[in-house]
Design an enzyme around this catalytic site. Sequence first.
Site, PDB file in Angstrom:
ATOM      1  N   CYS A  42       9.635  -8.207  73.233  1.00 27.94           N
ATOM      2  CA  CYS A  42       8.654  -8.981  73.993  1.00 27.94           C
ATOM      3  C   CYS A  42       7.841  -8.036  74.892  1.00 27.94           C
ATOM      4  O   CYS A  42       8.334  -7.001  75.337  1.00 27.94           O
ATOM      5  CB  CYS A  42       9.367 -10.030  74.851  1.00 27.94           C
ATOM      6  SG  CYS A  42       8.221 -11.108  75.757  1.00 27.94           S
ATOM      7  N   ASP A  44       7.095  -8.578  77.831  1.00 26.54           N
ATOM      8  CA  ASP A  44       7.577  -8.749  79.200  1.00 26.54           C
ATOM      9  C   ASP A  44       7.907  -7.396  79.852  1.00 26.54           C
ATOM     10  O   ASP A  44       8.641  -6.586  79.286  1.00 26.54           O
ATOM     11  CB  ASP A  44       8.829  -9.648  79.184  1.00 26.54           C
ATOM     12  CG  ASP A  44       9.196 -10.150  80.568  1.00 26.54           C
ATOM     13  OD1 ASP A  44       9.425  -9.314  81.474  1.00 26.54           O
ATOM     14  OD2 ASP A  44       9.267 -11.375  80.751  1.00 26.54           O
ATOM     15  N   ARG A  46       9.828  -6.600  82.053  1.00 24.73           N
ATOM     16  CA  ARG A  46      11.223  -6.385  82.449  1.00 24.73           C
ATOM     17  C   ARG A  46      12.121  -5.987  81.273  1.00 24.73           C
ATOM     18  O   ARG A  46      13.330  -5.836  81.444  1.00 24.73           O
ATOM     19  CB  ARG A  46      11.769  -7.661  83.106  1.00 24.73           C
ATOM     20  CG  ARG A  46      11.023  -8.042  84.368  1.00 24.73           C
ATOM     21  CD  ARG A  46      11.297  -9.482  84.760  1.00 24.73           C
ATOM     22  NE  ARG A  46      10.803 -10.432  83.763  1.00 24.73           N
ATOM     23  CZ  ARG A  46      10.940 -11.756  83.844  1.00 24.73           C
ATOM     24  NH1 ARG A  46      11.574 -12.282  84.869  1.00 24.73           N
ATOM     25  NH2 ARG A  46      10.448 -12.538  82.906  1.00 24.73           N
ATOM     26  N   HIS A  98      14.683 -12.127  74.835  1.00 21.86           N
ATOM     27  CA  HIS A  98      15.349 -12.079  76.135  1.00 21.86           C
ATOM     28  C   HIS A  98      15.383 -13.466  76.770  1.00 21.86           C
ATOM     29  O   HIS A  98      14.456 -14.249  76.611  1.00 21.86           O
ATOM     30  CB  HIS A  98      14.654 -11.086  77.073  1.00 21.86           C
ATOM     31  CG  HIS A  98      13.259 -11.489  77.462  1.00 21.86           C
ATOM     32  ND1 HIS A  98      12.952 -12.026  78.691  1.00 21.86           N
ATOM     33  CD2 HIS A  98      12.090 -11.465  76.781  1.00 21.86           C
ATOM     34  CE1 HIS A  98      11.659 -12.292  78.748  1.00 21.86           C
ATOM     35  NE2 HIS A  98      11.107 -11.965  77.605  1.00 21.86           N
ATOM     36  N   CYS A 101      12.432 -15.903  78.740  1.00 21.69           N
ATOM     37  CA  CYS A 101      11.154 -15.494  78.132  1.00 21.69           C
ATOM     38  C   CYS A 101      10.054 -16.531  78.410  1.00 21.69           C
ATOM     39  O   CYS A 101      10.191 -17.710  78.055  1.00 21.69           O
ATOM     40  CB  CYS A 101      11.338 -15.319  76.629  1.00 21.69           C
ATOM     41  SG  CYS A 101       9.835 -14.732  75.807  1.00 21.69           S
TER      42      CYS A 101
HETATM   43 ZN   LIG Z   1       9.382 -12.694  76.776  1.00 23.44          ZN
END
Ligand SMILES: [Zn+2]
Length: 212
Positions: A42, A44, A46, A98, A101
Amino acid sequence: MEFYKKILENNKKWVEEKLSVNPTYFARLAEGQQPPLLWIGCSDSRVPANEIIGAEPGEVFVHRNIANMVVHSDMNMLSVLDYAVNALKVQHVIVCGHYGCGGVKAAMGNSSIGIIDNWIRHIKDVYRLHKDELDAVENEKERFNRFVEINVREQVLDLAKTSIVQSAWKNGQKLHLHGWVYGLNSGYVTDLNVNFSSNEDLDEVYQLYFGK
Ligand SMILES: [Zn+2]
């Protein structure tokens, strides 16, 4: 501006650190890459691919998009996959989702966010496929977690369906597909044990036959 200056400074420090340990570090990397792994994760912030698995530059080929999707008409993903499998000869492909998400969360809701709605729709398709199982989970947080896991499984399956992966298997290339979920609040990944190693593991309608 502070942050922007800081990251340029960070880069200089990083280069100096690497060179102090190994003066030929970058010269070696510039010679070429042979990563054993393709990571599809992803976007993302993090979930940084290299850090999570302690990989050094040169060890992991990376593709990231919102909610780690394997969309079969996505030329970006297909090009990365083709290069990783056929040129770099990676032996492992990991789809890493994750918990928490935002893309998967958005797919559970009905709010229009903009053009991203059309990307999120692919995740909604996964919900529809597994509606009975997901609707049966009463607790919303648990349903969200389950959806994240199911989405990863479905993306691994979508990888296995691609002509690229099926062709590699037919040619006897060692190529293992894996589905992982990363815990934002623990740092640990869970291996979902989604394993495909031959196109015979696929529904018959998806199986491709090559040559005569
Ligand atoms: Zn995500």
